[in-house]
Scaffold this motif. Structure first.
Motif, PDB file in Angstrom:
ATOM      1  N   THR A  51      -4.867  10.896  -2.695  1.00  0.00           N
ATOM      2  CA  THR A  51      -3.534  10.335  -2.494  1.00  0.00           C
ATOM      3  C   THR A  51      -2.915   9.985  -3.844  1.00  0.00           C
ATOM      4  OG1 THR A  51      -4.308   8.042  -2.359  1.00  0.00           O
ATOM      5  CG2 THR A  51      -4.295   9.345  -0.308  1.00  0.00           C
ATOM      6  N   ASP A  60      -7.083   3.642   3.665  1.00  0.00           N
ATOM      7  CA  ASP A  60      -6.071   4.608   4.104  1.00  0.00           C
ATOM      8  C   ASP A  60      -4.673   4.031   3.924  1.00  0.00           C
ATOM      9  OD1 ASP A  60      -5.254   7.101   5.577  1.00  0.00           O
ATOM     10  OD2 ASP A  60      -4.535   5.591   7.002  1.00  0.00           O
ATOM     11  N   SER A  61      -4.498   2.758   4.254  1.00  0.00           N
ATOM     12  CA  SER A  61      -3.205   2.102   4.100  1.00  0.00           C
ATOM     13  C   SER A  61      -2.804   2.016   2.632  1.00  0.00           C
ATOM     14  CB  SER A  61      -3.259   0.701   4.714  1.00  0.00           C
ATOM     15  OG  SER A  61      -2.063  -0.004   4.492  1.00  0.00           O
ATOM     16  N   ARG A  83      -1.513   5.321   1.218  1.00  0.00           N
ATOM     17  CA  ARG A  83      -0.176   5.715   1.624  1.00  0.00           C
ATOM     18  C   ARG A  83       0.905   4.783   1.075  1.00  0.00           C
ATOM     19  NH1 ARG A  83       0.220   4.665   6.547  1.00  0.00           N
ATOM     20  NH2 ARG A  83      -1.880   4.107   7.213  1.00  0.00           N
ATOM     21  N   SER A  84       0.495   3.802   0.283  1.00  0.00           N
ATOM     22  CA  SER A  84       1.444   2.814  -0.234  1.00  0.00           C
ATOM     23  C   SER A  84       2.374   3.416  -1.288  1.00  0.00           C
ATOM     24  CB  SER A  84       0.688   1.632  -0.848  1.00  0.00           C
ATOM     25  OG  SER A  84       1.577   0.752  -1.505  1.00  0.00           O
ATOM     26  N   THR A  85       3.601   2.942  -1.280  1.00  0.00           N
ATOM     27  CA  THR A  85       4.567   3.280  -2.336  1.00  0.00           C
ATOM     28  C   THR A  85       4.898   2.047  -3.177  1.00  0.00           C
ATOM     29  OG1 THR A  85       6.423   2.844  -0.834  1.00  0.00           O
ATOM     30  CG2 THR A  85       5.595   5.119  -0.962  1.00  0.00           C
TER      31      THR A  85
END
Length: 352
Positions: free
Chosen positions: A336, A304-305, A308-310
């Protein structure tokens, strides 16, 4: 001509250099000029009876004479009528004698790859000191028993060193760390247990900071050994294999906070990282293309982390096999931005 030899071994696919070399050989009355010329003709020659004649003629030059039956010289590879790779069996003194004879053969002037098996320190020492290895690009050492090394070794052109099957103890690693390897860019020590003394020695090695590709799989270095080797930035690294080293998440996070700017491949599989990798999603790894976290005990929170990473704009391959990540989490991750950019996702549904 030494400069031309250097250029040929550095650029073996440059036909123009080979033509210059052939012309020089003709001027010296060296019959191997014909071998080079035939090799150049064969590069783009379509199948024909004439081509078959060229091949037959070229093969007459790929002959080491009395050495062709030397059992200690194996897997001889030829390029343009010259030996560019060979495997040497040093399990007996006859191997050293055979290689010494090869080093004096006119066909061995452009040797760039050498694999040595069954080497003892006593037999290896004079081999690595031979002038014919001045242009060596690739060296692989293999031994069935415990091995050691001399520290006084200089291989000025070496680019790749493979020692995963050459089990060194701490004194041997300390000797290796003193080798003069100004152009080394790839080192493979995979499977070689490295204790605290060994990792400290490697951490001091001048060539460590210039490596682009470092394989330390199953070296059991632990957090302390990792700190000894990576306590200072290693900006040149592109590929790093840390599989099976008993590393914990805090140790890895410290490294990633000052990550090599061009790191593209990272394998931290089989380390007890667990959910500690969650913070990786908040780090900037702009050049990372492949990440392996197999059998690390990570769970859905890590995926999940990452989703959501950019900071993972180039990530295209992710392997999370061996971790109990629920199907629903994986399916959500695939929607994602990071999940959609992947070309490969290694995963299988947990049982039960």
């Amino acid at each position: 001509m030494e400069q031309l030899f250097d250029e040929l071994t550095a650029n073996p696919h440059d036909d123009t250099l080979w033509q210059v070399f052939a012309d020089w050989l003709w001027s010296q009355g060296d019959p191997r000029a014909e071998a080079v010329q035939l090799g150049l003709q064969l590069v783009d020659a379509p199948p024909s009876a004439e081509r078959d004649e060229w091949v037959a003629r070229y093969r007459t030059f790929c002959d080491l004479g009395a050495l062709k039956n030397a059992t200690h010289l194996r897997h001889v590879r030829w390029r343009m009528g010259f030996v560019d790779s060979v495997t040497l069996d040093l399990s007996s003194s006859q191997g050293a004698q055979a290689f010494e004879a090869l080093s004096e053969h006119p066909a061995a002037r452009l040797l760039v790859e050498l694999r040595i098996i069954g080497a003892t320190q006593e037999r290896l020492r004079p081999i690595l000191a031979m002038p014919c290895l001045r242009r060596l690009k690739v060296l692989e050492l293999a031994s069935e028993g415990r091995a050691t090394l001399d520290s006084a070794v200089a291989l000025p052109s070496l680019v790749e060193l493979f020692m995963s099957t050459y089990p060194l103890e701490a004194p041997g690693i300390e000797a290796l760390a003193q080798w003069q390897l100004p152009h080394l860019s790839r080192l493979d020590l995979g499977g070689m247990p490295l204790d605290a003394m060994a990792t400290q020695a490697l951490g001091r090695a001048p060539f460590l900071g210039q490596l682009r590709d470092l394989h330390l799989a199953r070296c059991h270095i632990g957090d302390e050994g990792f700190a000894a080797m990576f306590g200072v930035p290693r900006p040149a690294l592109r590929r790093l294999d840390l599989e099976g080293n008993r590393l914990t998440a805090p140790s890895l996070e410290g490294f990633l906070r000052d990550v090599p700017p061009r790191l593209s491949h990272l394998d931290v599989s089989a380390n007890p990282l667990r959910s500690g990798l969650m913070r990786m999603g908040r780090m900037a790894l702009p050049w990372l293309r492949r990440l392996d976290v197999r059998n690390t005990g990570v769970d859905g929170s890590v995926l999940d982390s990452l989703g959501r990473s950019t900071g993972l704009p180039r990530l295209s391959e992710l392997d999370i096999r061996g971790n109990r990540v629920p199907t629903a989490i994986v399916e959500a991750f695939q929607q994602t931005p990071v999940g959609r950019q992947l070309g490969y996702l290694g995963w299988y549904a947990p049982r039960g």
